[in-house]
Write a protein that holds these residues in place. Sequence first.
Motif, mmCIF file in Angstrom:
data_model
loop_
_atom_site.group_PDB
_atom_site.id
_atom_site.type_symbol
_atom_site.label_atom_id
_atom_site.label_comp_id
_atom_site.label_asym_id
_atom_site.label_seq_id
_atom_site.Cartn_x
_atom_site.Cartn_y
_atom_site.Cartn_z
ATOM 1 N N GLN A 145 7.290 -45.203 4.510
ATOM 2 C CA GLN A 145 7.057 -44.696 5.855
ATOM 3 C C GLN A 145 8.044 -43.590 6.192
ATOM 4 O O GLN A 145 9.102 -43.476 5.594
ATOM 5 C CB GLN A 145 7.214 -45.840 6.871
ATOM 6 N N ILE A 146 7.679 -42.808 7.193
ATOM 7 C CA ILE A 146 8.623 -41.834 7.730
ATOM 8 C C ILE A 146 9.726 -42.641 8.411
ATOM 9 O O ILE A 146 9.469 -43.652 9.060
ATOM 10 C CB ILE A 146 7.927 -40.890 8.733
ATOM 11 N N THR A 147 10.952 -42.203 8.240
ATOM 12 C CA THR A 147 12.105 -42.900 8.801
ATOM 13 C C THR A 147 11.897 -43.149 10.288
ATOM 14 O O THR A 147 11.551 -42.234 11.034
ATOM 15 C CB THR A 147 13.387 -42.062 8.572
ATOM 16 N N GLU A 148 12.105 -44.404 10.685
ATOM 17 C CA GLU A 148 11.927 -44.772 12.091
ATOM 18 C C GLU A 148 12.888 -43.969 12.956
ATOM 19 O O GLU A 148 14.073 -43.827 12.643
ATOM 20 C CB GLU A 148 12.184 -46.265 12.279
ATOM 21 N N GLY A 149 12.369 -43.419 14.044
ATOM 22 C CA GLY A 149 13.193 -42.629 14.952
ATOM 23 C C GLY A 149 13.593 -41.280 14.371
ATOM 24 O O GLY A 149 14.566 -40.671 14.814
ATOM 25 N N PHE A 150 12.853 -40.814 13.381
ATOM 26 C CA PHE A 150 13.191 -39.553 12.714
ATOM 27 C C PHE A 150 13.176 -38.406 13.712
ATOM 28 O O PHE A 150 12.196 -38.180 14.411
ATOM 29 C CB PHE A 150 12.202 -39.274 11.579
ATOM 30 N N ASN A 151 14.272 -37.691 13.779
ATOM 31 C CA ASN A 151 14.408 -36.540 14.665
ATOM 32 C C ASN A 151 14.239 -35.279 13.817
ATOM 33 O O ASN A 151 15.164 -34.871 13.113
ATOM 34 C CB ASN A 151 15.772 -36.565 15.352
ATOM 35 N N GLU A 152 13.058 -34.687 13.886
ATOM 36 C CA GLU A 152 12.735 -33.537 13.042
ATOM 37 C C GLU A 152 13.723 -32.388 13.217
ATOM 38 O O GLU A 152 14.189 -31.822 12.233
ATOM 39 C CB GLU A 152 11.325 -33.016 13.363
ATOM 40 N N GLN A 153 14.010 -32.040 14.453
ATOM 41 C CA GLN A 153 14.872 -30.881 14.706
ATOM 42 C C GLN A 153 16.295 -31.132 14.216
ATOM 43 O O GLN A 153 16.912 -30.259 13.609
ATOM 44 C CB GLN A 153 14.870 -30.518 16.201
ATOM 45 N N GLU A 154 16.816 -32.307 14.468
ATOM 46 C CA GLU A 154 18.173 -32.638 14.020
ATOM 47 C C GLU A 154 18.253 -32.635 12.488
ATOM 48 O O GLU A 154 19.183 -32.073 11.907
ATOM 49 C CB GLU A 154 18.579 -34.010 14.559
ATOM 50 N N ALA A 155 17.261 -33.242 11.840
ATOM 51 C CA ALA A 155 17.239 -33.280 10.374
ATOM 52 C C ALA A 155 17.103 -31.876 9.792
ATOM 53 O O ALA A 155 17.720 -31.553 8.776
ATOM 54 C CB ALA A 155 16.112 -34.172 9.882
ATOM 55 N N TRP A 156 16.309 -31.021 10.448
ATOM 56 C CA TRP A 156 16.139 -29.650 9.979
ATOM 57 C C TRP A 156 17.462 -28.887 10.096
ATOM 58 O O TRP A 156 17.871 -28.195 9.155
ATOM 59 C CB TRP A 156 15.029 -28.969 10.759
ATOM 60 N N GLN A 157 18.130 -29.025 11.224
ATOM 61 C CA GLN A 157 19.412 -28.333 11.407
ATOM 62 C C GLN A 157 20.455 -28.824 10.408
ATOM 63 O O GLN A 157 21.211 -28.027 9.843
ATOM 64 C CB GLN A 157 19.919 -28.512 12.845
ATOM 65 N N GLU A 158 20.498 -30.134 10.169
ATOM 66 C CA GLU A 158 21.445 -30.688 9.192
ATOM 67 C C GLU A 158 21.127 -30.201 7.783
ATOM 68 O O GLU A 158 22.032 -29.881 7.008
ATOM 69 C CB GLU A 158 21.412 -32.221 9.234
ATOM 70 N N SER A 159 19.848 -30.122 7.453
ATOM 71 C CA SER A 159 19.439 -29.645 6.127
ATOM 72 C C SER A 159 19.788 -28.172 5.956
ATOM 73 O O SER A 159 20.289 -27.759 4.902
ATOM 74 C CB SER A 159 17.937 -29.870 5.929
ATOM 75 N N LEU A 160 19.551 -27.372 6.988
ATOM 76 C CA LEU A 160 19.903 -25.954 6.947
ATOM 77 C C LEU A 160 21.402 -25.755 6.753
ATOM 78 O O LEU A 160 21.829 -24.857 6.021
ATOM 79 C CB LEU A 160 19.471 -25.250 8.237
ATOM 80 N N ALA A 161 22.187 -26.585 7.403
ATOM 81 C CA ALA A 161 23.659 -26.475 7.277
ATOM 82 C C ALA A 161 24.121 -26.884 5.881
ATOM 83 O O ALA A 161 25.097 -26.326 5.359
ATOM 84 C CB ALA A 161 24.329 -27.326 8.339
ATOM 85 N N LEU A 162 23.409 -27.796 5.266
ATOM 86 C CA LEU A 162 23.813 -28.316 3.961
ATOM 87 C C LEU A 162 23.427 -27.411 2.794
ATOM 88 O O LEU A 162 24.244 -27.136 1.918
ATOM 89 C CB LEU A 162 23.205 -29.713 3.755
ATOM 90 N N VAL A 163 22.195 -26.937 2.779
ATOM 91 C CA VAL A 163 21.721 -26.220 1.593
ATOM 92 C C VAL A 163 21.976 -24.710 1.667
ATOM 93 O O VAL A 163 22.808 -24.216 0.931
ATOM 94 C CB VAL A 163 20.235 -26.536 1.288
ATOM 95 N N PRO A 164 21.322 -23.963 2.553
ATOM 96 C CA PRO A 164 21.618 -22.513 2.534
ATOM 97 C C PRO A 164 22.796 -22.155 3.446
ATOM 98 O O PRO A 164 23.173 -21.006 3.535
ATOM 99 C CB PRO A 164 20.330 -21.874 3.025
ATOM 100 N N HIS A 165 23.360 -23.162 4.099
ATOM 101 C CA HIS A 165 24.518 -22.972 4.995
ATOM 102 C C HIS A 165 24.180 -22.036 6.154
ATOM 103 O O HIS A 165 24.979 -21.182 6.511
ATOM 104 C CB HIS A 165 25.750 -22.483 4.224
ATOM 105 N N CYS A 166 22.989 -22.222 6.727
ATOM 106 C CA CYS A 166 22.579 -21.405 7.870
ATOM 107 C C CYS A 166 23.113 -22.000 9.170
ATOM 108 O O CYS A 166 23.136 -23.184 9.347
ATOM 109 C CB CYS A 166 21.053 -21.338 7.941
#
Length: 166
Positions: A145-166
């Motif tokens: 399942q999709i993670t319960e309470g998944f916050n798309e925007q927060e996860a996107w911002q965290e992913s951007l900070a981690l991989v391309p460092h945006c």
Amino acid sequence: MKATLALIFTLLCTNLGASTPLGCVSLDEVSSSNNPADIFAGLTSCMDKQNYKHAAALYTMATLYGVYDARRVANEAAPQVVALLRMYALSGRPKAELNRLQAEVVELLTDNTEVCQRILKIGKPAYYPSYITEHISANSTGSLQITEGFNEQEAWQESLALVPHC
């Protein structure tokens, strides 16, 4: 040998959920509907053509989407699927090719303004991460399942900070 590796990788990507495998394209031709399996197929094509600039951009995009997707799926095996795709995309490559790719990725992310602008224009994934859920359901157990309470925007911002460092 390269043709054989490309064929094997294309088959693996198809088995791991590549719905629209990309060729060697620039980030301008990637859309939010392309999943990491699609994008890693493009990376393989670029490596075959020795287009390390496009390969580096596709590597970054596929990894970013994979990080985001692994956060979405409530299963500890999710990050392993992305690592498996990356491994298949790069396995069998001569060390010199891998070094060229690594150098291009470092250069791309050292001054990441342009790549970040392109990635932000493409946006977060607009597909269901079936390439992860299908692989997990075929090879292990646990939640798909999709993670319960998944916050798309927060996860996107965290992913951007981690991989391309945006």
